[in-house]
Design a protein around this motif. Sequence first.
Motif, mmCIF file in Angstrom:
data_model
loop_
_atom_site.group_PDB
_atom_site.id
_atom_site.type_symbol
_atom_site.label_atom_id
_atom_site.label_comp_id
_atom_site.label_asym_id
_atom_site.label_seq_id
_atom_site.Cartn_x
_atom_site.Cartn_y
_atom_site.Cartn_z
ATOM 1 N N ASP A 77 0.901 -0.971 0.058
ATOM 2 C CA ASP A 77 0.000 -0.142 -0.009
ATOM 3 C C ASP A 77 0.732 1.334 0.107
ATOM 4 O O ASP A 77 0.597 2.296 -0.688
ATOM 5 C CB ASP A 77 -0.935 0.095 1.316
ATOM 6 C CG ASP A 77 -1.939 -0.845 1.130
ATOM 7 O OD1 ASP A 77 -2.228 -1.474 0.063
ATOM 8 O OD2 ASP A 77 -2.712 -1.064 2.186
ATOM 9 N N GLU A 78 2.048 1.309 0.906
ATOM 10 C CA GLU A 78 2.841 2.504 0.893
ATOM 11 C C GLU A 78 3.627 2.732 -0.369
ATOM 12 O O GLU A 78 3.541 3.762 -0.896
ATOM 13 C CB GLU A 78 3.881 2.208 2.094
ATOM 14 C CG GLU A 78 3.376 2.208 3.568
ATOM 15 C CD GLU A 78 4.154 1.986 4.677
ATOM 16 O OE1 GLU A 78 5.372 2.247 4.375
ATOM 17 O OE2 GLU A 78 3.823 1.629 5.621
ATOM 18 N N GLU A 79 4.091 1.554 -1.173
ATOM 19 C CA GLU A 79 4.793 1.678 -2.269
ATOM 20 C C GLU A 79 3.943 2.278 -3.528
ATOM 21 O O GLU A 79 4.176 3.175 -4.198
ATOM 22 C CB GLU A 79 5.233 0.303 -2.573
ATOM 23 C CG GLU A 79 6.073 0.464 -3.841
ATOM 24 C CD GLU A 79 6.839 -0.889 -4.209
ATOM 25 O OE1 GLU A 79 6.971 -1.132 -5.559
ATOM 26 O OE2 GLU A 79 6.972 -1.565 -3.356
ATOM 27 N N ALA A 80 2.332 1.654 -3.565
ATOM 28 C CA ALA A 80 1.477 2.033 -4.493
ATOM 29 C C ALA A 80 1.043 3.781 -4.252
ATOM 30 O O ALA A 80 0.935 4.346 -5.036
ATOM 31 C CB ALA A 80 0.235 1.373 -4.437
ATOM 32 N N ALA A 81 0.935 4.198 -3.078
ATOM 33 C CA ALA A 81 0.775 5.351 -2.628
ATOM 34 C C ALA A 81 1.771 6.308 -3.111
ATOM 35 O O ALA A 81 1.691 7.526 -3.731
ATOM 36 C CB ALA A 81 0.583 5.641 -1.177
ATOM 37 N N GLY A 82 3.100 5.846 -2.862
ATOM 38 C CA GLY A 82 4.513 6.528 -3.328
ATOM 39 C C GLY A 82 4.288 6.606 -4.812
ATOM 40 O O GLY A 82 4.928 7.720 -5.123
ATOM 41 N N ASP A 83 4.162 5.705 -5.372
ATOM 42 C CA ASP A 83 4.059 5.699 -6.875
ATOM 43 C C ASP A 83 3.171 6.677 -7.438
ATOM 44 O O ASP A 83 3.444 7.319 -8.471
ATOM 45 C CB ASP A 83 3.923 4.216 -7.380
ATOM 46 C CG ASP A 83 5.152 3.286 -7.014
ATOM 47 O OD1 ASP A 83 6.185 3.896 -6.556
ATOM 48 O OD2 ASP A 83 4.945 2.069 -7.414
ATOM 49 N N ASP A 84 1.973 6.478 -6.951
ATOM 50 C CA ASP A 84 1.254 7.697 -7.464
ATOM 51 C C ASP A 84 1.311 8.897 -7.311
ATOM 52 O O ASP A 84 1.029 9.794 -8.145
ATOM 53 C CB ASP A 84 -0.287 7.303 -6.707
ATOM 54 C CG ASP A 84 -0.896 5.696 -7.183
ATOM 55 O OD1 ASP A 84 -0.547 5.454 -8.321
ATOM 56 O OD2 ASP A 84 -1.847 5.496 -6.631
ATOM 57 N N ALA A 85 1.884 9.202 -6.162
ATOM 58 C CA ALA A 85 2.307 10.310 -5.538
ATOM 59 C C ALA A 85 3.461 11.057 -6.597
ATOM 60 O O ALA A 85 3.258 12.114 -7.261
ATOM 61 C CB ALA A 85 2.928 10.804 -4.127
#
Length: 97
Positions: A77-85
């Motif tokens: 989840d953290e990785e996906a949120a960082g990738d989106d940002a």
Amino acid sequence: MRLINPLNIGKTHITELKFRAYTTAADYLSFDKRGGVAQRIALIASLTGTDEALIEQLRGPDYVRAEKIASDMLAADEEAAGDDAEKKLSESSQQSD
């Protein structure tokens, strides 16, 4: 996740925990309630749709494996949120050029 040490609860024989493919905000709520181990037990219970009392009965090796799966899900989840940002930042930077 197949349990190394299945649990017997009355007449029920539990041989595996089935994790959902995703996390929810309610899963993160478990971190606001109690100490570290209790939080992880609540999180595993939430992710598997299982009662906390059942998770508390897992033998050590099964608990550690379940804890790793839960941690990996949160990390994803953290990785996906960082990738989106990063993607949004890159897009807005390109538009301003």
